[in-house]
Scaffold this active site. Structure first.
Site, PDB file in Angstrom:
ATOM      1  N   ASP A  80       0.914  10.239   5.268  1.00 35.58           N
ATOM      2  CA  ASP A  80       1.104   8.794   5.155  1.00 35.58           C
ATOM      3  C   ASP A  80       1.651   8.286   6.485  1.00 35.58           C
ATOM      4  O   ASP A  80       2.737   8.693   6.906  1.00 35.58           O
ATOM      5  CB  ASP A  80       2.083   8.493   4.014  1.00 35.58           C
ATOM      6  CG  ASP A  80       2.112   7.024   3.638  1.00 35.58           C
ATOM      7  OD1 ASP A  80       1.298   6.255   4.182  1.00 35.58           O
ATOM      8  OD2 ASP A  80       2.957   6.647   2.811  1.00 35.58           O
ATOM      9  N   ASP A 110      -4.323   4.082   5.814  1.00 33.65           N
ATOM     10  CA  ASP A 110      -3.255   4.814   6.498  1.00 33.65           C
ATOM     11  C   ASP A 110      -2.719   6.014   5.723  1.00 33.65           C
ATOM     12  O   ASP A 110      -1.648   6.526   6.041  1.00 33.65           O
ATOM     13  CB  ASP A 110      -2.099   3.871   6.839  1.00 33.65           C
ATOM     14  CG  ASP A 110      -1.473   3.245   5.601  1.00 33.65           C
ATOM     15  OD1 ASP A 110      -2.076   3.348   4.518  1.00 33.65           O
ATOM     16  OD2 ASP A 110      -0.386   2.650   5.718  1.00 33.65           O
ATOM     17  N   GLU A 111      -3.447   6.492   4.712  1.00 35.41           N
ATOM     18  CA  GLU A 111      -2.971   7.690   4.015  1.00 35.41           C
ATOM     19  C   GLU A 111      -4.135   8.481   3.438  1.00 35.41           C
ATOM     20  O   GLU A 111      -5.201   7.925   3.150  1.00 35.41           O
ATOM     21  CB  GLU A 111      -1.965   7.340   2.917  1.00 35.41           C
ATOM     22  CG  GLU A 111      -2.514   6.522   1.792  1.00 35.41           C
ATOM     23  CD  GLU A 111      -1.511   6.357   0.658  1.00 35.41           C
ATOM     24  OE1 GLU A 111      -0.803   7.339   0.323  1.00 35.41           O
ATOM     25  OE2 GLU A 111      -1.452   5.262   0.083  1.00 35.41           O
TER      26      GLU A 111
END
Length: 398
Positions: free
Chosen positions: A19, A113-114
């Site tokens: 993350d 973003d993860e």
């Protein structure tokens, strides 16, 4: 950064959840180093906008995502307030995921973003799981300049919880034999799907922690919560058999984008749909697939979602065809009247072009042939120089 003990070498499965730390603000700091150390807030306008993401310096003042920007400005008037730059975030995200792909092809993208990474069996190449996670984090930081937090565990559920333990720049490893020790003291609010209503219902049963949940009879939980009661009990003991599913989906191919701030005007929505149609078309051609059913997904600012679909006369892998179908579907939504938080475009009823290529030899007209050659040329340029070289604006002239 804290490292827990190494995973057991004989663990059947090793999952890493990565993350990125305060992704949007971190990209802004990357582009403007003068922002380093300052409270940075990315989101919409003062009157109706919401916070998309806040730097850790800003979070100290109580600022968090989904909060009204007006509230954030009252909490920290001296913060730096910026509107999001989605194209830049996408560009950096693509570089981050390229790093992930170097370590394993089993990468499941959860958002910009993860991601989950299945690194089972990668020890011979990259070392023990904790070293794999550390190498990924170090590579992202060295090559891109951003930090990420990682959780390493035998399951997706535990890995995701672990990645949130030591933010920012954290690394937490939960070996299989210590899963229960790790989960037991945690509040049930850490579990997926346990919102305020479910949490309050569990509290009425004197259940506040994973340990207390795991000790409840499964039958009672099922009577009270249905099938989700069984699922909650499994997760409370660390049981999660879900596999890491790479982005490729043989049933449908699509792309979604959640925006830093809600989109209000229809023209902005149309531009984003053009980008998404282009991304879907490129993936279709890369995988030698065509599809007949185009689906538009819209999530409004109040988090309600709708989907609209239409079936084309013939399968396609052309962004122009997809875009025109999506614009028609757009007329069946409330876009322009209600703010939009998320857009998605997908193509289903897929056809393997390699299996049908002989048929096209007898059916291609000159216009279709030119279109195919142009798409092949664009794909070649994109493959060589990256997606940012050629934008979907070219589609407007097709």
């Amino acid at each position: 950064m804290r490292d827990e003990v190494h995973m057991h070498r004989n663990s059947e499965k090793v999952i890493i959840h990565l993350d990125m730390d305060a992704f949007y603000p971190s990209v802004e700091v990357l582009d403007d180093p003068d922002l380093r150390g300052k409270p940075v807030v990315v989101g919409g306008g003062r009157e109706r906008g919401v916070v998309s993401s806040a730097s850790y310096e800003a979070r100290k003042y109580g600022i968090h995502s989904a909060q009204p920007m007006a509230t954030a400005m009252r909490l920290c008037p001296h913060a730096v307030f910026l509107r999001g730059r989605m194209s830049r975030y996408r560009e950096i995200s693509s570089r981050v995921f390229e790093v992930f792909q170097r370590f394993t092809p089993l990468v499941e993208k959860l958002s910009i973003d993860e991601a989950f990474l299945d690194v089972t069996g990668c020890e011979r190449l990259f070392g023990p799981p904790v070293e794999i996670a550390r190498k990924i984090k170090e590579t992202v930081h060295r090559e891109i300049g951003l930090t990420a937090s990682a959780g390493v565990a035998p399951s997706k559920f535990v890995a995701k919880i672990a990645s949130d333990f030591e933010k920012p720049d954290g690394l937490t490893v939960v070996p299989e034999e210590k899963v229960r020790q790790f989960l037991d003291p945690l509040p049930v609010s850490k579990m997926w799907g346990v919102g305020n209503v479910t949490r309050e219902a569990l509290e009425k049963l004197n259940i506040r922690t994973f340990r207390e949940l795991s000790r409840m009879p499964v039958g009672m939980l099922e009577r009270r919560f249905g099938k989700y009661g069984i699922r909650m009990h499994e997760l409370s003991t660390g049981v999660d058999e879900r596999e890491v599913v790479p982005e490729h989906d043989t049933k449908s191919i699509g792309h979604e984008e959640t925006f830093p701030e809600d989109i209000v005007d229809r023209d902005s929505v149309a531009r984003e749909l053009l980008f998404l149609a282009d991304k879907v078309a490129r993936r279709m051609r890369k995988d030698s697939l065509q599809g007949k059913t185009v689906t538009l997904k819209v999530k409004y600012g109040d988090f309600t979602s709708i989907t609209r679909s239409s079936t084309l006369p013939a399968p396609t892998d052309d962004a122009g065809d997809i875009y025109r179908a999506v614009l028609t579907l757009l007329n069946k939504t409330e876009v322009g009247k209600r703010p939009v938080r998320l857009l998605g475009v997908s193509l289903s009823q897929l056809l393997d072009v390699r299996m049908e290529r002989q048929l096209s030899l007898f059916s291609e007209d000159e216009a279709f042939s030119r279109k195919k050659k142009l798409n092949a040329a664009l794909d070649s340029i994109s493959e060589k120089f990256g997606d940012q070289i050629i934008g979907p604006g070219l589609l407007l002239n097709k």
